[in-house]
Design an enzyme around this catalytic site. Sequence first.
Site: not given
Ligand SMILES: Cc1cc2nc3c(=O)[nH]c(=O)nc-3n(C[C@H](O)[C@H](O)[C@H](O)COP(=O)(O)OP(=O)(O)OC[C@H]3O[C@@H](n4cnc5c(N)ncnc54)[C@H](O)[C@@H]3O)c2cc1C
Length: 534
Positions: A116, A240, A287, A348, A383
């Site tokens: 990537e 992105h 990016r 993104h 990042r």
């Molecule tokens: C389209 C896309 C593709 C990506 N591809 C990659 C990749 O290939 N590789 C990589 O390393 N990263 C990738 N990323 C980034 C990566 O997916 C995210 O940074 C990562 O999944 C975030 O995980 P998290 O657990 O921190 O948050 P999330 O997976 O966003 O989970 C957050 C959680 O918090 C909950 N929440 C939020 N606010 C509240 C509240 N007030 N009360 C209760 N619940 C709440 C939400 O409902 C959710 O359940 C990508 C991002 C996107 C958008």
Amino acid sequence: MEILKTDILIIGSGIAGLSLALKLRDLGEITILTKKRVFDTTTILAQGGIACVMDEEDSFDLHIRDTLLAGNGLCDPEIVELVVKSAPERIRDLIEWGVEFDRDPANFSKFHLTLEGGHSRKRILHVGDYTGRIIENKLIERVLENSNIQISENHLAVKLIPEKEVGLSGPPKRVVGAYVLDLTHIKERVFLSKVVILCTGGAGKVYIYTSNPDTATGDGIALAYEIGCKIANLEFIQFHPTCLYHPKAKNFLISETLRGEGAVLLNAEGKPFMHKYDPIRKELAPRDVVTRAIDMELKKTGAECVYLDISKLPSDYLRKRFPYIYETCLKYGIDITNQPIPVVPAAHYLCGGILTNKWGQTNISNLFAIGECACTGLHGANRLASNSLLEALCFSHQASLKIKEMWPILKESLYQIPPLKEFQIKEVAEEKVFISHNWDWVRKLMWDFAGIVRNLKMLELAKKRIDFIKRELETYWSGFYLDLDVMELKNICTVAELILISAMRRLESRGTHYLTDYPYKREEFQKMTVISKF
Ligand SMILES: Cc1cc2nc3c(=O)[nH]c(=O)nc-3n(C[C@H](O)[C@H](O)[C@H](O)COP(=O)(O)OP(=O)(O)OC[C@H]3O[C@@H](n4cnc5c(N)ncnc54)[C@H](O)[C@@H]3O)c2cc1C
């Protein structure tokens, strides 16, 4: 009002929250709050995969170097080393939890690794082009096997509870739980807990064009800021370069791996242009470079989108390698095997967030932050692709070690009943147009005034407008019904304001922050931007 007690309160059900729950499953009663359904996360959308050194041609030093280069002088080298070197163990965790990464068809004993942007070697482990979906589903399956882990869906955390009233004297020493709105039964609840971990994800919804899901409204950052946590580096929003441009596609990302496999960017006239902006790396430049190049081409030509062409690869291979992207584009009438894909940049990834140490601890002792809502020092000013799922896993592991170490003391701490008067559902708002109108307005304002290319005048203007909406909202919010849209609008306004303040403080251009008033890097800004309420 219902008061519930739990040992460990995790807010968020993405990779950070679920993996932490699994790591802590032997400690006691765990509650995971999530504001929609359990799988409504950013994690489920991740396509590309996870970075990890796995090949003899690669090394930890190279992965560290690539991460530091992308971060443009602002990464914390100790954190980068910690994350990169712990990657193989964290991948083993995922495999143990049931994730089967794709194998190399030529040598099945090895994983299939992809390249990537910004990576000098092939080091991205993946499952097709739907890695996040498989990870999220396997984590949910494992969590559901534990009767002491309770997942409360449609539960919106609206405020953290300090041990005593927060005053001008500074942040509280501890939090004792969270005020929560049960969105199914429209009821207020209080969750009291011995330790609270924010795993609430990013804030892409602050911008009108984003690859993020509807849940990404920066709630955790707003909640943490209100209670006195330090918030760092919010000016660094990664845009992105390639989201599908189609009137019916809300937020569909065209993964970086297409460019890794040779896809070429074309302008509206069908001509390649990346060689003009980065003659050596071209499409594989980081990016921020690719995003600004597209932004420039769009501004020069007045076109609404550019195109990403991968059609030179055999169609059978494309269908097999990118089944999700192939199917989704086809649904919108675009056959990626024989035509270029219309794309635009979109917000993104949030490189900054709640400032934490190497154990995921915030400046409030029993409040942790993990995943995209945190700023650990890994990403610096930008990042490196596929480092974020890895960061979430690494810090859920780190936090689990710290919480286990603190547990003998934490588990003895008494639950404290907080003052409850400030959290009550009031009368139902009859006219919600005020909220929906401001939602769009704030997000458009941030795109136009604080997007890919910024200047101080526009940032100041945007700040004045956000201040105005915040004041209006305070009046509205204090008199009316508490609901998801109101709370999320309040949170995106807080995060928007913090982004603007951070961007105005950084008088230079670095990583994802590009300021036309100072279009170069300045030595005196080789430091984090840290904001706190007290
Ligand atoms: C389209 C896309 C593709 C990506 N591809 C990659 C990749 O290939 N590789 C990589 O390393 N990263 C990738 N990323 C980034 C990566 O997916 C995210 O940074 C990562 O999944 C975030 O995980 P998290 O657990 O921190 O948050 P999330 O997976 O966003 O989970 C957050 C959680 O918090 C909950 N929440 C939020 N606010 C509240 C509240 N007030 N009360 C209760 N619940 C709440 C939400 O409902 C959710 O359940 C990508 C991002 C996107 C958008």
